[in-house]
Design an enzyme around this catalytic site. Structure first.
Site, PDB file in Angstrom:
ATOM      1  N   VAL A  84       1.041  -9.006   4.888  1.00 29.44           N
ATOM      2  CA  VAL A  84       0.694  -7.762   4.198  1.00 29.44           C
ATOM      3  C   VAL A  84      -0.750  -7.785   3.706  1.00 29.44           C
ATOM      4  CG1 VAL A  84       1.265  -6.203   2.307  1.00 29.44           C
ATOM      5  CG2 VAL A  84       3.091  -7.478   3.459  1.00 29.44           C
ATOM      6  N   LYS A  85      -1.503  -6.767   4.106  1.00 29.84           N
ATOM      7  CA  LYS A  85      -2.893  -6.647   3.661  1.00 29.84           C
ATOM      8  C   LYS A  85      -2.947  -5.867   2.349  1.00 29.84           C
ATOM      9  CE  LYS A  85      -6.241  -5.867   6.676  1.00 29.84           C
ATOM     10  NZ  LYS A  85      -6.961  -5.149   7.785  1.00 29.84           N
ATOM     11  N   ILE A  86      -3.685  -6.442   1.401  1.00 31.84           N
ATOM     12  CA  ILE A  86      -3.827  -5.829   0.075  1.00 31.84           C
ATOM     13  C   ILE A  86      -5.317  -5.847  -0.268  1.00 31.84           C
ATOM     14  CG2 ILE A  86      -3.327  -6.178  -2.394  1.00 31.84           C
ATOM     15  CD1 ILE A  86      -0.649  -7.379  -1.621  1.00 31.84           C
TER      16      ILE A  86
END
Ligand code: G3P
Length: 220
Positions: A84-86
């Site tokens: 997951v990219k944050i």
């Protein structure tokens, strides 16, 4: 060094998957939106296109802690290949720590400095994504920033992997490899450029013309 394609274009992803040269993909809200496809449908197609050993980076669009958690957990629950990219903001790094403790792999994106990268490592990020091309675009030295991140991580034995993002040329990929990054993510065309050398084309042309002139038959 792992190679990811920085794209949400299914045709491009499929071509490189078939060539067997990619270890995964990165997407972002811009790349997803330019496909013009429904996001759920797009993700489904990406899952179907890539083999079970690949890494699929999907990005949240929330910017507050609670909703980052909700979106990250939902993306992660879709498939075991998802990272997951944050974004690199205080709420994002706070969420990174919690999600990492839950076993969710996080890629902190929109990173532009070694100091941001230091915080990402302390938050337990799986990947840190310095955007090299965007630094170069404003006349800063993106490669130098990556080199410093690699050096700092090595010095303190951080486990966070450096993912060289925002590639602008095939030369960026060569320099990234020399700098010791763990991963590069590149648009389709630069990965295809990696195959190219004029001497390969010239050499092959000569091999084949010599063979044909000799009038030999091959074994099958
Ligand atoms: O996916 C993140 C990053 O690689 C974006 O690159 O070309 O939009 O600066 P770019």
């Amino acid at each position: 060094m792992k190679i990811f394609i920085d794209s949400a274009n299914i045709d491009e992803i499929k071509k490189l998957e078939e060539l067997g040269v990619i270890d995964g993909i990165t997407t972002n809200p811009t790349l997803a939106s330019v496909t013009g496809k429904n996001f759920k449908e797009l993700i489904k197609e990406i899952f179907e296109t890539l083999s079970s050993d690949k890494i699929i980076n999907l990005e949240v669009i929330a910017t507050d802690y609670d909703n980052i958690l909700i979106q990250a957990r939902a993306l992660s629950a879709l498939d075991k290949r998802v990272v997951v990219k944050i974004p690199c903001i205080p709420e994002g790094l706070k969420a990174c720590k919690v999600l990492t403790a839950e076993g969710i792999r996080i890629n902190i994106t929109l990173v532009f400095s070694p100091l941001q990268a230091l915080l990402c490592a302390n938050a337990g990020a799986f990947f840190v994504s310095p955007f090299v091309g965007r630094l170069d675009d404003i006349s800063m030295d993106g490669v130098e920033v990556v080199k410093e991140i690699v050096e700092i991580y090595k010095k303190y034995n951080y486990k966070t992997q450096v993912l060289f993002a925002s590639v602008r040329s095939v030369e960026h990929i060569r320099v990234a490899a020399l700098a010791g990054v763990d991963v590069i993510t590149s648009p389709y065309e630069f990965i295809m450029d990696m195959y190219k050398h004029p001497l390969t084309d010239k050499g092959l042309e000569k091999f084949l013309s010599d063979w044909n002139n000799a009038g030999e038959e091959f074994i099958v």
